[in-house]
Scaffold this active site. Structure first.
Site, short mmCIF file in Angstrom:
data_model
loop_
_atom_site.label_atom_id
_atom_site.label_comp_id
_atom_site.label_asym_id
_atom_site.label_seq_id
_atom_site.Cartn_x
_atom_site.Cartn_y
_atom_site.Cartn_z
N HIS A 65 0.83 -1.20 0.00
CA HIS A 65 0.00 0.00 0.00
C HIS A 65 0.87 1.26 0.00
O HIS A 65 0.73 2.13 -0.86
CB HIS A 65 -0.91 -0.03 1.23
CG HIS A 65 -1.80 1.16 1.37
ND1 HIS A 65 -3.11 1.16 0.96
CD2 HIS A 65 -1.58 2.41 1.86
CE1 HIS A 65 -3.66 2.34 1.20
NE2 HIS A 65 -2.75 3.13 1.75
N GLU A 66 1.79 1.32 0.94
CA GLU A 66 2.62 2.53 1.06
C GLU A 66 3.52 2.70 -0.17
O GLU A 66 3.85 3.82 -0.56
CB GLU A 66 3.45 2.50 2.34
CG GLU A 66 2.62 2.43 3.64
CD GLU A 66 1.54 3.50 3.76
OE1 GLU A 66 1.68 4.57 3.13
OE2 GLU A 66 0.53 3.25 4.47
N HIS A 100 1.82 4.89 -2.68
CA HIS A 100 1.96 6.32 -2.36
C HIS A 100 3.36 6.81 -2.75
O HIS A 100 3.52 7.87 -3.35
CB HIS A 100 1.75 6.55 -0.87
CG HIS A 100 0.33 6.45 -0.41
ND1 HIS A 100 -0.68 7.24 -0.91
CD2 HIS A 100 -0.26 5.66 0.53
CE1 HIS A 100 -1.83 6.94 -0.29
NE2 HIS A 100 -1.60 5.98 0.58
N GLU A 154 -4.59 7.98 -2.86
CA GLU A 154 -5.10 6.72 -2.34
C GLU A 154 -5.37 5.72 -3.47
O GLU A 154 -5.23 4.51 -3.28
CB GLU A 154 -6.36 6.98 -1.50
CG GLU A 154 -6.75 5.87 -0.56
CD GLU A 154 -5.72 5.54 0.52
OE1 GLU A 154 -4.77 6.32 0.73
OE2 GLU A 154 -5.86 4.47 1.13
ZN ZN Z 1 -3.04 5.25 1.93
#
Ligand code: ZN
Length: 499
Positions: A260-261, A264, A290
């Site tokens: 997830h990170e 980003h 996101e």
């Molecule tokens: Zn996030």
């Protein structure tokens, strides 16, 4: 004129440097700082933020932006020059509308709110937070009024989703709210996810996660991965991306949070390098940011095709835990759909209902149709209605998220919009790249990464989120691809058609 533009870049560069220095202090506070440094650190961060803000609202900056109007008009909309001036003017005009005393009061109340939230959780008593929340809402209404919006929620939303209106968010979320509960009800029952309840030594998880991220494009020259309590990603420069994670002993959720990170971090890493030290060097909006983390976590990271390639490696890293687990069983466990009490534990399908619930409550709080003292009951009632769960106490219920205590109103919907955008982008990428699943199965992640650079990342903030989406997928925000994706996923995981 060129010289005046250079002067603008110089001013914007200083604002950016101060912001990044403050971000480094924040990163350090979350990863390395001994606890006794907290008080001094809060002062240091406040000082940097204050100086950056003074530069941001300086009348000289306003005059310079005014003077540069003809220069901006002489350049193409998409040019570096016109984009920098356009975005810097927007930031300036928003910043000067808010009186400095109000801004200071908001910052202070948010900091106090955070501490009250910690205490309220400790005491399992919402009453500890209540006065802070009441005060915070008063201030937020005054803040919203600075922008004279039709709906006060629009003003708060605009800080995260520039140009978006509450009514547009509502239309998308209403559609999801109508479609998701029947989908969840059609899920046949629990699957065997015992393989994800086993013990996975954190150091081995880290090694595996890093090996995956290196395949995806992370390299030690420009990235780091450190430990923290609440995972996040931050970028200090295009060549300095910091990811953080919290690897638990049980299960592999820490690995998923690394993926997830990474999404980003990759966004920040792939912004046009010429945008560094300008206000363009950031994501287009919170929802777009996101969408990138969700894309790598869910569309790639929970994809059967990806695991056809990665699973042998994972099994090799964890022979005792996974030696007896077939790929399909592992993939099913990774995609179990079951309502959870905590938003952060939710699966791809039920997650959005957690967000809708919060969006509705925060809008009502801001509008004054829901009193803060009635919030815990209203929260629990929606938990029952949307997810069929009954929080045992406020810690399980209304106190589970930190956002409201820190006055982050208008932020929650960006999580759901991120899911929606992630699938719109995915479908377009798949159409452009040919058989994306085949590529993932072969461990070819670069074409997808480069597609995202070309169609999303490189623009930074130069385009509005609406322009960016329109150019990337050829249309506006649309929840239908996301719903269709969830139906396909459920069918794949549970083997029965879901209508
Ligand atoms: Zn996030």
């Amino acid at each position: 004129m060129r010289q005046r533009f250079e002067e603008l870049l110089c001013r914007l560069g200083a604002i950016s440097d101060l912001g990044k220095a403050a971000a480094l202090l924040a990163w350090d506070a979350e990863t390395k700082m001994p606890p006794a440094g907290a008080e001094a650190r809060a002062e240091q961060r406040a000082t940097l933020t204050r100086i950056a803000h003074e530069l941001q609202v300086a009348p000289e900056l306003g005059a310079l932006l005014e003077e540069l109007r003809p220069f901006e008009e002489a350049h193409e909309h998409d040019s570096f020059e016109a984009s920098v001036i356009r975005v810097a003017r927007r930031d300036y005009e928003k910043a000067v509308r808010v009186p400095p005393e109000l801004r200071a009061e908001l910052t202070r109340t948010a900091a106090q709110g955070y501490h009250a939230w910690l205490e309220a959780r400790e005491e399992r008593d919402y009453g500890v937070l209540l006065p802070r929340l009441e005060r915070g809402l008063e201030l937020l209404r005054r803040y919203a009024a600075c922008f004279e919006p039709d709906d006060p929620y629009d003003a708060l939303l605009d800080d995260y989703e520039p140009g978006m209106k509450a009514a547009e968010v509502e239309a998308v979320l209403e559609r999801l709210k109508a479609e998701l509960p029947p989908l969840i009800a059609a899920v046949p029952g629990p699957v065997d996810d015992s393989c994800l309840r086993r013990r996975y030594p954190p150091e081995d998880q880290r090694r595996f996660a890093l090996a995956v991220l290196e395949r995806w494009g992370m390299d030690a020259q420009a990235w780091r991965l450190d430990d923290t309590v609440h995972p996040f990603a931050t970028s200090l420069a295009p060549g300095d991306i910091r990811l953080t994670t919290n690897l638990h002993e049980e299960g592999l959720s820490g690995v998923l949070s690394c993926l997830h990170e990474f999404g980003h971090g990759l966004y920040e890493r792939q912004v046009d390098p010429a945008y560094a030290r300008t206000p363009l060097a950031d994501g287009a909006s919170s929802a777009f940011h996101e969408s990138q983390s969700r894309l790598w976590e869910n569309l790639v990271g929970r994809n059967l095709a990806t695991w056809r390639f990665l699973y042998p490696e994972l099994r090799e890293a964890f022979p005792e835990q996974l030696g007896d687990v077939p790929l399909e069983t592992f993939h099913r466990a990774l995609n179990t759909v079951e309502p959870t009490m905590r938003r952060v534990d939710a699966d791809e399908v039920t997650y959005t209902l957690h967000v809708i619930l919060r969006f509705e409550l925060e809008r009502a709080l801001l509008a004054g149709t829901l009193a803060p003292r009635d919030l815990p009951e209203a929260f629990d009632a929606k938990m029952r209605e949307y997810l069929g769960l009954e929080p045992a106490d406020p810690v399980e219920g209304v106190l589970q998220d930190v956002h409201w205590s820190e006055l982050l109103f208008g932020y929650f919907p960006t999580y759901a919009l991120g899911n929606v955008i992630s699938v719109q982008l995915w479908e377009r990428a798949a159409a452009d790249l040919g058989d994306l699943d085949r590529q993932l199965e072969r461990g070819e992640f670069a074409p997808l990464r480069e597609w995202l650079r070309e169609h999303v990342h490189r623009f930074g903030r130069a385009l509005t989120p609406q322009q960016l989406l329109e150019r990337a997928v050829g249309g506006p925000l649309d929840p239908e691809p996301y719903l269709a994706y969830l139906r396909r996923k459920l069918e794949q995981v549970y083997g029965t058609p879901v209508t």
